[in-house]
Design a protein around this motif. Structure first.
Motif, PDB file in Angstrom:
ATOM      1  N   PRO A 117     -28.934 -25.827 -52.014  1.00  0.00           N
ATOM      2  CA  PRO A 117     -28.811 -25.265 -53.245  1.00  0.00           C
ATOM      3  C   PRO A 117     -30.150 -25.014 -54.155  1.00  0.00           C
ATOM      4  O   PRO A 117     -30.132 -24.266 -55.169  1.00  0.00           O
ATOM      5  N   ASN A 120     -29.754 -23.508 -38.657  1.00  0.00           N
ATOM      6  CA  ASN A 120     -29.579 -22.303 -39.133  1.00  0.00           C
ATOM      7  C   ASN A 120     -28.725 -21.296 -38.587  1.00  0.00           C
ATOM      8  O   ASN A 120     -28.330 -20.225 -39.007  1.00  0.00           O
ATOM      9  N   ARG A 169     -22.374 -26.137 -40.946  1.00  0.00           N
ATOM     10  CA  ARG A 169     -23.156 -27.101 -41.321  1.00  0.00           C
ATOM     11  C   ARG A 169     -23.551 -27.103 -42.890  1.00  0.00           C
ATOM     12  O   ARG A 169     -23.815 -25.871 -43.471  1.00  0.00           O
ATOM     13  N   LEU A 170     -23.577 -27.991 -43.702  1.00  0.00           N
ATOM     14  CA  LEU A 170     -24.106 -27.888 -45.005  1.00  0.00           C
ATOM     15  C   LEU A 170     -25.667 -28.131 -45.030  1.00  0.00           C
ATOM     16  O   LEU A 170     -26.092 -27.849 -46.000  1.00  0.00           O
ATOM     17  N   ASN A 171     -26.091 -28.829 -44.228  1.00  0.00           N
ATOM     18  CA  ASN A 171     -27.474 -29.031 -44.250  1.00  0.00           C
ATOM     19  C   ASN A 171     -28.406 -28.139 -43.504  1.00  0.00           C
ATOM     20  O   ASN A 171     -29.100 -28.589 -42.504  1.00  0.00           O
ATOM     21  N   THR A 172     -28.319 -26.908 -44.002  1.00  0.00           N
ATOM     22  CA  THR A 172     -29.337 -25.944 -43.376  1.00  0.00           C
ATOM     23  C   THR A 172     -29.990 -25.363 -44.538  1.00  0.00           C
ATOM     24  O   THR A 172     -29.498 -25.412 -45.976  1.00  0.00           O
ATOM     25  N   PRO A 191     -24.846 -21.652 -39.761  1.00  0.00           N
ATOM     26  CA  PRO A 191     -24.855 -22.089 -41.400  1.00  0.00           C
ATOM     27  C   PRO A 191     -23.433 -22.371 -41.914  1.00  0.00           C
ATOM     28  O   PRO A 191     -23.200 -23.057 -42.614  1.00  0.00           O
ATOM     29  N   GLY A 192     -22.340 -21.614 -41.170  1.00  0.00           N
ATOM     30  CA  GLY A 192     -21.135 -21.964 -41.820  1.00  0.00           C
ATOM     31  C   GLY A 192     -20.623 -23.029 -41.518  1.00  0.00           C
ATOM     32  O   GLY A 192     -19.457 -23.419 -41.864  1.00  0.00           O
ATOM     33  N   PHE A 194     -30.226 -22.175 -45.364  1.00  0.00           N
ATOM     34  CA  PHE A 194     -29.294 -21.118 -45.977  1.00  0.00           C
ATOM     35  C   PHE A 194     -28.310 -21.793 -46.903  1.00  0.00           C
ATOM     36  O   PHE A 194     -27.923 -21.156 -47.671  1.00  0.00           O
ATOM     37  N   LYS A 195     -28.041 -23.100 -46.892  1.00  0.00           N
ATOM     38  CA  LYS A 195     -26.943 -23.811 -47.774  1.00  0.00           C
ATOM     39  C   LYS A 195     -27.647 -24.399 -48.783  1.00  0.00           C
ATOM     40  O   LYS A 195     -26.925 -24.913 -49.695  1.00  0.00           O
TER      41      LYS A 195
END
Length: 251
Positions: free
Chosen positions: A81, A67, A73-76, A70-71, A78-79
């Motif tokens: 969906p 976390n 990594r996709l698997n956070t 987050p910008g 915060f990301k």
């Protein structure tokens, strides 16, 4: 041992955990088992952990590290969906962490190693545009979701507090009543098992609020906790004495 509860009601989510960990009666410590991440106006995600402390702390540490960037990594959290995807990520991390730890144990202690590291996690929260959701993640990484038939999850030392929740839970209950119900459940568990103890962490998440409506730590000297504990004990005694007497001589 520990005790954590996640409860879903119409108004949102109510979460509570104890903080006691122990490796024998002479090694008792306090560790936080409730962890939360918030994006104001967009999402709130909270996890409750039970099981091997090193395992659960490793999972939380990995989530925190992801976390932080987050910008990149996709698997956070915060990301993700959906809350389903959040539970999937947590489940994969838990499964992989347990597998790695057990593999190291096998290497150091040999093929006859008997110690197995395990843990379970409650995942709760809401992402904007969706309903609040509650999941129970198993050590194998798979999980189940709360429903109308199963509106709450417990992990850790569950047996003493479960009957109280089953008898008192109502889907349309207020947050205040939900907190009171969990207080009674925790008090009964603490009285029955020395491996569960205060301070207790409490969080109330209101639907569509995306931040904690109420969050606090409850100490053993908390006036409300003491009042609930004493009141529940007195109420049980009064209820017991109000029941019909049994006669040894009736047929």
């Amino acid at each position: 041992m520990t005790y954590c509860v996640g409860m879903q009601i119409d108004k949102g989510l109510v979460l509570m955990s104890d903080t006691r960990t122990n490796s024998g009666v002479d090694n008792v410590s306090v560790f936080k088992k409730m962890h939360s991440w918030t994006v104001p106006g967009e999402r709130i995600i909270t996890v409750l952990t039970a099981g091997n402390l090193a395992t659960t702390q490793a999972v939380i540490g990995l989530l925190e590290e992801r976390n932080k960037a987050p910008g990149e990594r996709l698997n956070t959290l915060f990301k993700a969906p959906t809350m389903f995807e959040v539970a999937t990520q947590v489940g994969m991390l838990l499964r992989d962490t347990i597998a790695k730890t057990n593999a190291i144990n096998q290497t150091t202690d040999g093929p006859t190693a008997t110690t197995k590291f395990t843990a379970s996690i409650i995942v709760a929260g809401q992402i904007k545009g969706m309903q609040p959701r509650l999941f129970l993640v198993y050590p194998e990484g798979n999980f189940i979701e709360a429903s109308l038939e199963t509106p709450f999850f417990q992990i850790g030392e569950t047996k003493y507090g479960r009957p109280i929740i089953l008898r008192g839970y109502e889907r349309d209950m207020s947050f205040e009543d939900a907190v009171k119900l969990l207080m009674v459940s925790f008090d009964s568990t603490i009285r029955a098992n020395l491996s569960v103890g205060p301070p207790l962490d409490l969080m109330v998440i209101e639907k569509d609020n995306f931040e904690a409506l109420h969050s606090r730590r409850i100490t053993p000297q908390d006036p409300y906790y003491l009042a609930v504990s004493a009141g529940w004990s007195e109420a049980l005694k009064n209820a017991f004495h109000a029941l019909p007497d049994y006669s040894l001589y009736s047929k």
